[in-house]
Design a protein around this motif. Structure first.
Motif, short mmCIF file in Angstrom:
data_model
loop_
_atom_site.label_atom_id
_atom_site.label_comp_id
_atom_site.label_asym_id
_atom_site.label_seq_id
_atom_site.Cartn_x
_atom_site.Cartn_y
_atom_site.Cartn_z
N ASP A 108 0.81 -1.22 0.00
CA ASP A 108 0.00 0.00 0.00
C ASP A 108 0.84 1.27 0.00
N VAL A 109 1.98 1.24 0.72
CA VAL A 109 2.75 2.47 0.91
C VAL A 109 4.24 2.17 0.76
N LEU A 110 4.96 3.09 0.08
CA LEU A 110 6.42 3.05 0.04
C LEU A 110 6.96 4.11 0.98
N LYS A 111 7.78 3.71 1.94
CA LYS A 111 8.44 4.67 2.82
C LYS A 111 9.87 4.85 2.32
N VAL A 112 10.16 6.00 1.73
CA VAL A 112 11.46 6.23 1.10
C VAL A 112 12.48 6.50 2.19
N ASP A 113 13.61 5.84 2.12
CA ASP A 113 14.64 5.94 3.15
C ASP A 113 15.15 7.38 3.28
N ARG A 114 15.52 7.76 4.52
CA ARG A 114 15.97 9.11 4.82
C ARG A 114 17.19 9.52 4.01
N ALA A 115 17.96 8.54 3.53
CA ALA A 115 19.15 8.88 2.75
C ALA A 115 18.78 9.59 1.45
N PHE A 116 17.65 9.22 0.84
CA PHE A 116 17.22 9.86 -0.40
C PHE A 116 16.56 11.21 -0.11
N THR A 117 15.85 11.31 1.02
CA THR A 117 15.27 12.60 1.39
C THR A 117 16.37 13.63 1.64
N ALA A 118 17.47 13.21 2.24
CA ALA A 118 18.56 14.13 2.56
C ALA A 118 19.20 14.72 1.32
N GLU A 119 19.07 14.05 0.15
CA GLU A 119 19.68 14.56 -1.09
C GLU A 119 18.84 15.62 -1.76
N LEU A 120 17.56 15.77 -1.34
CA LEU A 120 16.69 16.78 -1.95
C LEU A 120 17.23 18.17 -1.66
N GLY A 121 17.34 18.99 -2.68
CA GLY A 121 17.88 20.33 -2.53
C GLY A 121 19.37 20.39 -2.64
#
Length: 900
Positions: free
Chosen positions: A794-807
């Protein structure tokens, strides 16, 4: 044409009338002689094969029984040692609570005092039971021997008849009788060696005592008679009418060398001869058809001999009938005519006929083989002994043998059964493909001494050779080195890529190990991803260290499995003889301890055994004991981290995070105790605690009138076992009267990949209950689109390592966009983990992310603080942080320092 010519023709016709039946009778005689000889030989082969199989199975089963009983012997010895050195009345209860004797094979384990009363037991009803009147208690009380006793379970124990009783005498410090160790083991643990499909129809596998009434059979049948059918230590015999169902069986038995037990295997005679009987019926029918054809040929030749055209047509019919009979066979068929010199001696053979199967066996066509001389055929294909065999068959009239075919690209079989029958001046040759049968026989021979996957020595063979090596070293005054090798990251390969990739990696690792060693050294697969190496002789410690480092370096190099590279590494423990131990068991145990010490220090290194290494293992045991206390004394607590809508900050759901409040060490992070829980099997109990606490907290919030949102819990892959997770969740939801929509399950990406049928079945059961499924830490595992689509997550929780690359980079945004697009295409929501900045929030809004979770919203908080957040509902202010209008919540959030 003159009268004389007509007379000659008539005379020839009269001769043909007699010749045709004579030729037909001769052909029938040869054909039936060949058919009977082949059928008799096939029956003899089948009888010999079933006797060989019965003996081989009995030998393998005896080794299995000896190994299994040996394990029970070791368990009884360890319990004897523990009781005699520390007579605590709750010994077995403590061991059972720590995970010992939980396997279904142990029906009951008990310690009986000198008065016959059970002092400690894994089954509560056995406590204080008086067994002084049993035969095993009287035996141990009256005999000073401490040897393991094997027998039937007495009625006093109330365990039924489907168990085996192992008992050992307990002694006081002055060797006086102090009681009995009792192990009751499920009989199926010893009788499930092979399944009925291996033994064949009406096959029988049984375990019997060498002397006594113990009889245990596979399944519920009672076919063995009261009087034993076997004599001596080992043997094979045909029993015509000795079983309860009156079926004839080939009985194979072998007495265990170390224990008073007999391994019995009985294979059905009828099932073994079924193939030979079918072979006889098939060939008999063909012979009948051929006989009828020859009779017809004789009649037609006698009646129509004056008509040459008709005679030619009849011959053609005979040739067609012969071709049909031979071409329909699965065996290769050849006719080889002898070529003689002027003295009548055979100088060569010519292949005058063959069927298509016969030509195909040698990778040729029929036209290529017919007409060729044996001497002119390539000897590398047919073998140099072919001419001698053909000549011998011409002299004796018959020859049969099993022949290993030459290794040639044109040859289609590896083993053939060859029969040669002389027919006049020619040989009728049949070649039957027996490659599978030979491979089966060779596999049985390798079963006891070779590991089937790697080709290395098996554990059993290595342990049998090791005592002789120690004796030789003692006589010569040499030292030996035992290396215990364990692959470090092998489980990750198995989990992520399946057992097929793991098997290929084990084969490659074994080849590297063999290439590093000398001919005098020995290497064996000890089990799973563990190997043992014996260096004989071993030289100095420096020499041993060089070898160990070579092993570490070799196994640290990547393995090419298919199109992927896998890096595993290895940890090596070293024990020296005689310094670290004078017997096999001690050396292996000390090498194992040294290996684990190296693994705990960071893996990928070697360690020599040091007595102080045992202290680290004791520390691990203390941590495990503390973890058990934490479960029993309610030291495990849950904190909660909210997930919000990135557009308006509305609270949508939350994640339950486990913490351990240790009375002496404070908050212990999950990274320190979850791996230990998984390794020791405590993860199942911890998972139950998390499910119960999460459901109880949601129910408490609901009863307090707080508008609750769904809470997700993390589930380890090791918790999925025979439907345990769905059952636990269903029970907790029903107990707290919660709808399934308020509970969500998170499982890591790598845990659900590969050949985990139990995990996949449990995930499907959870979806059927209405529980949403989250893929946790997406991007760090090895999943595929097809796998995600099939599982319907139902849901994909994207790892924090990829969130940290935003910006930070364009690539980070593009990669995150690809994940969101893929999830939306599969109908899945997306949760971004580790959101900490306003810039990340803005990008996630543009990308269409469903929910966000991280310090920008809130740190994990306890249940009371989370209640305040749910009451507030909208958690993001204009700055993208928790609203300042809720001071109590802000204080709780700031005060919570433990991270997810």
């Amino acid at each position: 044409m003159g009268p004389q010519a007509e007379q000659r023709i008539a005379r020839s016709h009269r001769i043909l009338v007699v010749v045709w039946p004579l030729l037909a009778a001769l052909a029938c005689a040869v054909m039936w002689a060949t058919t009977l000889a082949r059928a008799g030989g096939e029956r003899e082969r089948a009888q010999a094969q079933v006797r060989k199989d019965a003996g081989a199975y009995a030998t393998a089963y005896e080794q299995y029984i000896t190994r299994s009983v040996g394990q029970m012997d070791q368990v009884a010895m360890q319990l004897k040692y523990s009781w005699e050195h520390n007579q605590r009345g709750d010994l077995l209860e403590r061991l059972h609570r720590d995970g010992m004797f939980t396997d279904s094979a142990f029906t009951a384990v008990a310690l009986v005092g000198r008065d016959g009363v059970v002092r400690s037991a894994t089954r509560l009803p056995l406590r204080e039971l008086n067994l002084s009147g049993t035969s095993f208690f009287a035996h141990h009380r009256n005999n000073i021997s401490t040897a393991l006793r094997v027998g039937a379970v007495p009625a006093e124990l109330g365990l039924g008849q489907h168990a085996i009783l192992f008992t050992r005498r307990l002694d006081t410090s002055d060797d006086e009788f102090d009681g009995v160790v009792v192990l009751a083991v499920d009989a199926r643990y010893f009788t499930s060696f092979v399944g009925p499909e291996t033994l064949g129809a009406h096959g029988l596998l049984a375990l019997a005592a060498a002397e006594g009434r113990l009889r245990l059979e596979q399944g519920d049948g009672k076919l063995l008679p009261a009087t034993p059918l076997w004599r001596g230590d080992a043997g094979v015999r045909l029993v015509e009418d000795g079983f309860a169902d009156h079926r004839a069986r080939v009985l194979g038995w072998r007495r265990a060398q170390a224990y008073p037990l007999v391994a019995v295997v009985a294979l059905s005679q009828d099932a073994a001869l079924a193939g030979a009987q079918a072979y006889w019926i098939d060939n008999r029918n063909r012979a009948i058809v051929a006989t009828e054809v020859l009779a017809l040929l004789a009649a037609c030749g006698a009646l129509l001999s004056r008509r040459a055209a008709l005679r030619e047509r009849e011959r053609e019919e005979v040739r067609r009938a012969y071709r049909t009979a031979t071409e329909s066979a699965n065996d290769g068929f050849y006719m080889a005519a002898a070529i003689r010199d002027r003295k009548g001696e055979i100088v060569d053979f010519r292949i005058v006929d063959c069927n298509q199967r016969g030509a195909a066996i040698y990778g040729l066509t029929r036209s290529e083989l017919v007409g060729a001389r044996v001497a002119q055929i390539d000897t590398s294909l047919f073998g140099t002994d072919l001419m001698a065999t053909y000549r011998q068959a011409m002299e004796t009239g018959f020859h049969q043998d099993d022949r290993q075919m030459p290794s040639h690209d044109r040859v289609q079989i590896r083993w053939g059964r060859r029969r040669l029958v002389r027919v006049g001046n020619a040989l009728a040759v049949t070649l039957q493909d027996i490659s599978e049968r030979k491979a089966h026989e060779q596999a049985l021979e390798r079963l006891a001494n070779q590991d089937g996957l790697t080709g290395l020595s098996s554990r059993n063979a290595f342990l049998q050779r090791l005592p002789a090596a120690l004796d030789g070293a003692r006589v010569r005054g040499h030292s030996l080195a035992l290396l215990f090798i364990d692959l470090d990251e092998f489980k990750n390969v198995n989990d992520a890529h399946g057992h097929a990739a793991g098997d290929l990696l084990l084969k490659a690792a074994s080849q590297r190990l063999k290439s590093l060693l000398r001919p005098s050294d020995q290497v064996a697969r000890f089990g799973g991803d563990e190997f043992l190496v014996l260096l004989d002789p071993c030289g100095t410690e420096r020499d041993i260290a060089v070898v160990a480092q070579r092993v570490v370096d070799a196994l640290a190099a990547p393995f090419a499995i298919g199109e992927d590279l896998h890096t595993v590494g290895a940890s090596v423990g070293i024990a020296l003889y005689p310094r670290d131990g004078a017997d096999v068991e001690t050396l292996i145990r000390h090498a194992d301890i040294a290996m684990y010490a190296g693994k705990n220090d960071g893996k990928g290194q070697y360690r020599f055994f040091d007595p102080t290494l045992s202290s680290s293992l004791r520390a691990r045991a203390r941590l495990k004991h503390d973890l058990v206390d934490a479960i029993e004394h309610d030291q495990l607590v849950l904190h909660y981290q909210p997930r919000v809508d990135p557009r308006d900050g509305r609270l949508l759901s939350m994640e339950a995070l486990l913490r351990w409040r240790h009375p002496a060490h404070g908050m212990v992070p999950p990274s320190e105790f979850i791996p230990l829980a998984e390794a020791t099997g405590l993860i199942g109990r911890i998972g139950q605690v998390v499910i119960e606490k999460a459901c109880a907290q949601v129910a408490a919030w609901r009863d307090a009138g707080i508008p609750v949102v769904p809470v997700s819990i993390n589930v380890s892959a090791r918790q999925f076992r025979r439907g345990a997770v769905p059952r636990q969740l269903a029970a907790a939801l029903e107990r707290h009267r919660l709808p399934a929509a308020l509970l969500e399950v998170e499982i890591t990406e790598s845990a659900m990949m590969g050949d985990h049928d139990e995990i996949l079945a449990d995930l499907a059961a959870l979806r059927a209950m209405g529980i949403k499924l989250h893929v946790d830490d997406f991007g760090t595992g090895y999943s595929s689109l097809s796998q995600l689509q099939r599982l319907k997550m139902d849901v994909l929780k994207v790892d924090r390592a990829f969130t940290a690359e935003l910006g930070k980079s364009r690539e980070g945004r593009v990669f995150f966009q690809a994940i969101v697009s893929m999830a939306h295409a599969l109908g899945m929501g997306v949760v971004a983990e580790g959101v900490e900045t306003r810039e990340q929030l803005a990008i996630l809004l543009e990308l269409g992310c469903s929910e966000i979770q991280g310090y920008l919203v809130a740190r994990p908080v306890d249940g009371a603080a989370m209640a305040g957040l749910m009451a507030r509902r909208f958690l993001l202010d204009e700055d993208g942080r928790v609203g300042r209008s809720c001071p109590r919540v802000q204080a709780a959030v700031v005060g919570t320092r433990t991270e997810t």
